[in-house]
Design an enzyme around this catalytic site. Structure first.
Site, PDB file in Angstrom:
ATOM      1  N   GLU A  12       0.810  -1.219   0.000  1.00  0.00           N
ATOM      2  CA  GLU A  12       0.000   0.000   0.000  1.00  0.00           C
ATOM      3  C   GLU A  12       0.848   1.275   0.000  1.00  0.00           C
ATOM      4  OE1 GLU A  12      -4.100  -1.714   2.012  1.00  0.00           O
ATOM      5  OE2 GLU A  12      -2.469  -1.196   3.354  1.00  0.00           O
ATOM      6  N   ASP A 196     -11.870  -6.570  -3.113  1.00  0.00           N
ATOM      7  CA  ASP A 196     -12.721  -7.768  -3.007  1.00  0.00           C
ATOM      8  C   ASP A 196     -14.110  -7.341  -2.524  1.00  0.00           C
ATOM      9  OD1 ASP A 196     -10.880  -7.627  -0.339  1.00  0.00           O
ATOM     10  OD2 ASP A 196     -12.922  -8.228   0.144  1.00  0.00           O
TER      11      ASP A 196
END
Ligand code: ADE
Length: 231
Positions: A12, A196
């Site tokens: 990230e 997701d």
């Protein structure tokens, strides 16, 4: 201005470090912090490791030790709102802890005495994000993010979080960062790109899309830095 940028996982923050190229590395309390400059901004960047406890430690360190005046979080999330597809961006308007439960004492889910169920994000930073989205002609959903120390891969848990908190997305750090920033009076902004849908396929989807979605989020934060630097 000194700005903290944090993620939970190395994936990230990697796109940010790659973009900046040059940085100093400092170790504090078992974590690595990266100091860099971008235009007239001083940046302190780190990934916390996963979950609320590590995220709280990192946010506190960035503020108390490194003197961060604003905090931006960049990372990935599981979608609850069906409008959100893989790679889509959500900026938190407010955040809550879905796994905080002292309902046995008559309190609502997500609440502890002297706390709040929902912590509001900084409106100025949200405004800057909207400007960036408009410049980039990029859709940016604003909504509620629910945080808990659980990777949710279960439709019924996801629906419960949706029904209980009205959340649009879920992840594992945002609300704890919000609690720290709110207490220390540091404006914060939490951005997530969807990896997701927090359903039975979430684990596979997360592994497949972590890197690309994390980059979507990090690239957007870089554009926010351009706005912050010129202000
Ligand atoms: N971050 C990204 N996807 C997630 C999920 N399904 N549960 C918790 N955190 C997440």
């Amino acid at each position: 201005m000194k700005i903290a940028i944090m993620g939970a996982m190395v994936e990230e923050i990697e796109p940010l470090l790659k973009f900046l190229g040059d940085y100093e590395t400092i170790k504090v309390a078992g974590n690595t912090y990266y100091k860099a400059t971008y235009k007239d901004l001083e940046l302190i960047i780190a990934y916390s490791k996963i979950g609320k406890v590590f995220a709280s430690l990192t946010a506190s360190t960035m503020i108390e030790k490194f003197g961060a005046e604003k905090l931006l979080f960049s990372g990935v999330a599981g979608a609850i709102n069906p409008k959100l597809k893989i790679g889509d961006l959500i900026a938190a308007t407010s955040l809550c802890q879905h796994d905080l439960d002292i309902t046995a004492f008559g309190h609502p889910f997500g609440y502890v005495p002297e706390g709040k169920v929902f912590i509001q994000s900084d409106k100025t930073l949200l405004g800057i994000a909207k400007e960036v989205a408009s410049d980039l002609d990029r859709e940016l959903l604003e909504g509620i993010i629910a945080t808990g120390d659980q990777f949710v891969a279960d439709e019924s848990r996801k629906n419960w979080i949706s029904d209980t908190f009205g959340a649009d997305a879920l992840e594992m750090e945002g609300a704890s960062v919000a609690v720290v920033c709110d207490a220390l009076e540091v404006p914060f902004f939490i951005l997530r790109a969807i990896s997701d849908s927090a359903d039975m396929d979430a684990g596979f989807s997360f592994e497949e899309f972590l890197e690309t979605s994390a980059k979507e989020s990090a690239d957007f934060v870089i554009c926010m830095l351009d706005k912050l630097a010129t202000k």
